[in-house]
Design an enzyme around this catalytic site. Structure first.
Site: not given
Ligand SMILES: NC(=O)c1ccc[n+]([C@@H]2O[C@H](COP(=O)([O-])OP(=O)(O)OC[C@H]3O[C@@H](n4cnc5c(N)ncnc54)[C@H](OP(=O)(O)O)[C@@H]3O)[C@@H](O)[C@H]2O)c1
Length: 249
Positions: A134, A147
């Site tokens: 991130s 985070y």
């Molecule tokens: N969105 C942003 O603005 C942003 C910015 C910077 C970085 N990121 C990073 O991008 C990555 C993807 O995030 P996203 O934005 O796509 O988030 P999201 O829509 O909230 O999806 C998160 C995913 O992680 C899975 N997950 C969470 N806890 C888990 C666990 N204990 N075991 C297995 N799976 C788990 C969830 O699936 P289940 O609930 O089905 O387990 C879901 O598929 C993350 O690493 C996040 O930190 C996001």
């Protein structure tokens, strides 16, 4: 071109957001994709659409992760450490759960997966690890201190893995996104509609497809090219800023 070098991929956080789109893309590129998350219904739907193999596993369960990786015949060629959680609070306000969950999902599971997968890559002299960190990994701004700390660990790990894999054809890419329109803030607030209103309405945020484009680019680059670090932000989001509290007394 290198997509044809690889047979198998494992993507965490595959049930929604960035991970689900990455699964789609890698499957389209002809890889046998193992999709990991907790929500079995969503994974089954993804499997129907993409042909991926669903694994409903909590990645904080190291024994389950170990069993899952050991069951993948021929090993994992492309590992995408994408699953991540964000919880409210700086160090003055965060509760115990916020620390434990973010450390377990964002760091511990990533370390275990790399530990389980990378030796096979070394043996086969082939592999690509993609870690989603991130902008919080590399810039300081207020809000979610745990985070930031966990994503900084992923940032450092990504560089260190290149040292550990030195001399082998193992590529490591860290992707550092700014704001992407996913469920992450809704999960943080416990209210998807409120998160939509606060964080996305009226903003030109990134879409999961933008991040998947970058990952496809990094994996699809020629074999001798390692794309190490990709920072991707919305045009209208800018990091930086400096605070200086005036204390006249
Ligand atoms: N969105 C942003 O603005 C942003 C910015 C910077 C970085 N990121 C990073 O991008 C990555 C993807 O995030 P996203 O934005 O796509 O988030 P999201 O829509 O909230 O999806 C998160 C995913 O992680 C899975 N997950 C969470 N806890 C888990 C666990 N204990 N075991 C297995 N799976 C788990 C969830 O699936 P289940 O609930 O089905 O387990 C879901 O598929 C993350 O690493 C996040 O930190 C996001």
């Amino acid at each position: 071109m290198p997509f044809t070098d690889y047979k198998t991929a494992l993507v965490t956080g595959a049930s929604t957001g960035i991970g689900a789109v990455v699964v789609e893309r890698l499957a389209k590129q002809g890889l046998d994709v193992h999709a990991v998350a907790r929500n079995a219904d969503r994974l089954d739907d993804l499997a129907r659409r993409t042909g991926c193999t669903p694994h409903a596993v909590d990645i904080t369960d190291t024994a389950a992760l170990t069993e899952l990786v050991r069951g993948i015949e021929g090993g994992v060629d492309v590992l995408v450490n994408n699953a991540g959680v964000s919880r409210s609070g700086n160090i003055l306000t965060a509760d115990e759960f916020a620390i434990d969950e973010q450390v377990a999902v964002n760091v511990q599971a990533v370390l275990h997966l790399v530990r389980l997968v990378m030796p096979g890559m070394v043996e086969r002299d082939l592999g690509h690890i993609v870690n989603i960190s991130s902008i919080a990994a590399v810039y300081n701004f207020g809000g979610n201190t745990i985070y930031h700390a966990t994503k900084a660990a992923v940032h450092t790990l990504s560089r260190q893995l290149r040292v550990d894999g030195y001399g082998r054809r193992i590529r490591v890419t860290e992707v550092c996104p700014g704001r992407v329109e996913t469920e992450i803030f809704g999960r943080l607030l416990g209210d998807m509609e409120e998160a939509q209103r606060l964080y996305y309405d009226g903003y030109e945020s990134l879409k999961p497809e933008d991040i998947a484009d970058a990952i496809e680019y990094a994996i699809g680059s020629p074999r001798h090219v390692n794309i190490g670090h990709l920072e991707i932000m919305p045009t209208f989001q800018v990091p930086g800023g400096l605070n200086f509290e005036r204390r006249a007394d």
